[in-house]
Every structure is written in C-alpha cells, then in structure tokens.
Scaffold this motif. Structure first.
Motif, short mmCIF file in Angstrom:
data_model
loop_
_atom_site.label_atom_id
_atom_site.label_comp_id
_atom_site.label_asym_id
_atom_site.label_seq_id
_atom_site.Cartn_x
_atom_site.Cartn_y
_atom_site.Cartn_z
N LEU A 104 0.83 -1.21 0.00
CA LEU A 104 0.00 0.00 0.00
C LEU A 104 0.86 1.26 0.00
CD1 LEU A 104 -2.88 -1.03 2.43
CD2 LEU A 104 -3.09 -0.52 -0.02
N VAL A 105 1.94 1.23 0.76
CA VAL A 105 2.86 2.37 0.80
C VAL A 105 3.44 2.62 -0.59
CG1 VAL A 105 5.12 3.12 1.69
CG2 VAL A 105 3.43 2.15 3.25
N GLN A 106 3.57 1.55 -1.37
CA GLN A 106 4.11 1.67 -2.74
C GLN A 106 3.01 1.95 -3.77
OE1 GLN A 106 7.41 1.50 -3.70
NE2 GLN A 106 7.80 1.62 -1.50
N SER A 107 1.82 2.30 -3.29
CA SER A 107 0.67 2.66 -4.14
C SER A 107 0.13 1.52 -4.99
CB SER A 107 1.02 3.86 -5.04
OG SER A 107 1.36 4.97 -4.24
N ALA A 108 0.25 0.29 -4.48
CA ALA A 108 -0.33 -0.86 -5.16
C ALA A 108 -1.81 -0.98 -4.80
CB ALA A 108 0.41 -2.14 -4.77
N GLN A 109 -2.56 -1.65 -5.65
CA GLN A 109 -3.93 -2.01 -5.35
C GLN A 109 -3.85 -3.37 -4.66
OE1 GLN A 109 -6.45 -2.58 -8.75
NE2 GLN A 109 -8.18 -3.18 -7.49
N VAL A 110 -4.21 -3.44 -3.39
CA VAL A 110 -3.99 -4.64 -2.58
C VAL A 110 -5.30 -5.37 -2.30
CG1 VAL A 110 -3.11 -5.52 -0.39
CG2 VAL A 110 -1.94 -3.62 -1.52
N ILE A 111 -5.25 -6.67 -2.48
CA ILE A 111 -6.38 -7.56 -2.20
C ILE A 111 -5.88 -8.56 -1.16
CG2 ILE A 111 -7.96 -9.28 -3.14
CD1 ILE A 111 -7.14 -7.85 -5.94
N ILE A 112 -6.52 -8.55 0.02
CA ILE A 112 -6.14 -9.51 1.06
C ILE A 112 -7.21 -10.59 1.16
CG2 ILE A 112 -4.71 -7.90 2.40
CD1 ILE A 112 -7.11 -7.58 4.33
N ALA A 113 -6.81 -11.75 1.65
CA ALA A 113 -7.76 -12.85 1.79
C ALA A 113 -7.45 -13.63 3.05
CB ALA A 113 -7.68 -13.77 0.57
N SER A 114 -8.54 -14.13 3.67
CA SER A 114 -8.43 -14.89 4.91
C SER A 114 -9.68 -15.75 5.08
CB SER A 114 -8.30 -13.93 6.09
OG SER A 114 -8.37 -14.62 7.32
N ARG A 115 -9.56 -16.78 5.90
CA ARG A 115 -10.74 -17.59 6.23
C ARG A 115 -11.67 -16.85 7.17
NH1 ARG A 115 -8.30 -23.09 8.41
NH2 ARG A 115 -6.96 -21.56 9.32
N SER A 116 -11.13 -15.91 7.94
CA SER A 116 -11.88 -15.24 8.99
C SER A 116 -12.40 -13.88 8.54
CB SER A 116 -10.98 -15.06 10.21
OG SER A 116 -11.57 -14.21 11.15
N VAL A 117 -13.72 -13.75 8.50
CA VAL A 117 -14.34 -12.47 8.13
C VAL A 117 -14.00 -11.40 9.16
CG1 VAL A 117 -16.53 -11.29 7.75
CG2 VAL A 117 -16.20 -13.59 6.84
N SER A 118 -13.98 -11.77 10.43
CA SER A 118 -13.66 -10.78 11.46
C SER A 118 -12.21 -10.29 11.31
CB SER A 118 -13.90 -11.33 12.87
OG SER A 118 -13.07 -12.44 13.14
N LYS A 119 -11.28 -11.18 10.97
CA LYS A 119 -9.90 -10.76 10.74
C LYS A 119 -9.79 -9.87 9.51
CE LYS A 119 -6.86 -14.15 12.85
NZ LYS A 119 -5.76 -15.09 12.57
N LEU A 120 -10.59 -10.18 8.49
CA LEU A 120 -10.60 -9.32 7.30
C LEU A 120 -11.06 -7.91 7.65
CD1 LEU A 120 -12.10 -11.68 4.57
CD2 LEU A 120 -9.89 -10.51 4.44
N ASN A 121 -12.12 -7.81 8.43
CA ASN A 121 -12.64 -6.50 8.83
C ASN A 121 -11.62 -5.74 9.67
OD1 ASN A 121 -15.05 -6.92 7.46
ND2 ASN A 121 -16.06 -7.83 9.24
N GLU A 122 -10.97 -6.41 10.61
CA GLU A 122 -9.94 -5.76 11.44
C GLU A 122 -8.78 -5.29 10.57
OE1 GLU A 122 -8.68 -8.34 14.64
OE2 GLU A 122 -10.75 -8.79 15.19
N ALA A 123 -8.32 -6.14 9.67
CA ALA A 123 -7.19 -5.78 8.81
C ALA A 123 -7.53 -4.59 7.92
CB ALA A 123 -6.76 -6.98 7.98
N LYS A 124 -8.74 -4.57 7.40
CA LYS A 124 -9.15 -3.45 6.55
C LYS A 124 -9.14 -2.15 7.33
CE LYS A 124 -12.53 -4.15 3.58
NZ LYS A 124 -13.80 -4.61 2.99
N GLN A 125 -9.51 -2.19 8.62
CA GLN A 125 -9.45 -0.98 9.45
C GLN A 125 -8.00 -0.56 9.69
OE1 GLN A 125 -11.76 -1.69 13.01
NE2 GLN A 125 -13.57 -0.75 12.07
N VAL A 126 -7.14 -1.54 9.97
CA VAL A 126 -5.72 -1.25 10.20
C VAL A 126 -5.08 -0.66 8.94
CG1 VAL A 126 -3.46 -2.35 10.57
CG2 VAL A 126 -5.41 -2.97 12.02
N LEU A 127 -5.46 -1.19 7.79
CA LEU A 127 -4.87 -0.76 6.53
C LEU A 127 -5.51 0.52 5.99
CD1 LEU A 127 -4.53 -4.27 4.88
CD2 LEU A 127 -2.69 -2.87 5.84
N GLY A 128 -6.51 1.02 6.66
CA GLY A 128 -7.09 2.30 6.28
C GLY A 128 -8.17 2.23 5.22
N GLY A 129 -8.69 1.06 4.97
CA GLY A 129 -9.79 0.96 4.02
C GLY A 129 -9.38 1.01 2.57
N TYR A 130 -8.08 1.10 2.28
CA TYR A 130 -7.63 1.17 0.90
C TYR A 130 -7.28 -0.21 0.36
CZ TYR A 130 -7.21 6.07 2.08
OH TYR A 130 -7.49 7.34 2.50
#
Length: 123
Positions: free
Chosen positions: A26-52
């Motif tokens: 993200l710092v390098q201005s890439a379009q990032v797609i993350i994936a996980s088995r856990s929806v709650s972890k996905l939501n937490e990570a998206k908050q940490v990463l700033g929604g981008y």
C-alpha cells in the motif's frame, strides 16, 4: 521496481507477515487484495490498513473455494502466500505429524491451488 497501480493479492494478509506485506505494498501505491478464512480478521485488517484494500474470504484448504476466489479477483500482477496451517511449539518438542501437516498446508497448498501451477502438480 515500482508497484504503483499494480494489483497484488496477499493470501493470509490479515495478520503477521501477510498484514505487514499488505501495508508495504500500500505504501508503494499498489492495489492490494487480502484474503483470509476469517471475516472478522478481514474486517480488522481493513481498518488497520485504512480501508484502501479489498478483502475477500477464502478457505485455502478448499480447491473449489480457491478457484472461486481467483475467478472473482481476476487478473493481478503479484501473488503473496502467507496463508496455511502452522505447527506451533518448540522445534525439539514438535511431533513429526504436526510438522508434516504444516508443510502440506503451506507448501503444497500454495503449489496445488495456485492459478500459475502447471498440471504436473495437479492430482
């Protein structure tokens, strides 16, 4: 190498090395797609990463779910795999069966389910 505008998929991108990798892209201005088995972890990570970041649920152990995921994601430039079951504990006390299971998940899971793997690895 510039990652500006590149599509990067990080399987297991919600914690640890995967999350740090997603941040770095993200710092390098890439379009990032993350994936996980856990929806709650996905939501937490998206908050940490700033929604981008785009987040998708995936069960790396299911060939069907992985195929569905990559079909949904479409074309991308880079794939990072940190997902998989891990063996925990002191190496000297770790049962061999646990180590083999972790290896199968981390290594063969990535090879077998990767959209780039050749039919030589398919069963």
């Amino acid at each position: 190498m510039s990652f500006n505008g590149k599509r990067v998929v990080v399987l297991g991108g919600t914690s640890g090395i995967g999350l740090a990798t997603a941040k770095a892209f993200l710092v390098q201005s890439a379009q990032v797609i993350i994936a996980s088995r856990s929806v709650s972890k996905l939501n937490e990570a998206k908050q940490v990463l700033g929604g981008y970041v785009e987040g998708n649920e995936i069960d790396f152990r299911s060939e069907e779910k992985v195929a569905e995921f990559f079909s949904k994601v479409g074309k991308f430039d880079h794939l990072v795999v940190t997902a998989g079951e891990g063996a925990m504990g002191y190496f000297s006390e770790l049962p061999v069966a646990s180590a083999k299971e972790a290896f199968d998940s981390k290594f063969w899971g990535a090879i077998y389910y990767s959209p780039f793997s050749t039919s030589i690895f398919k069963q």
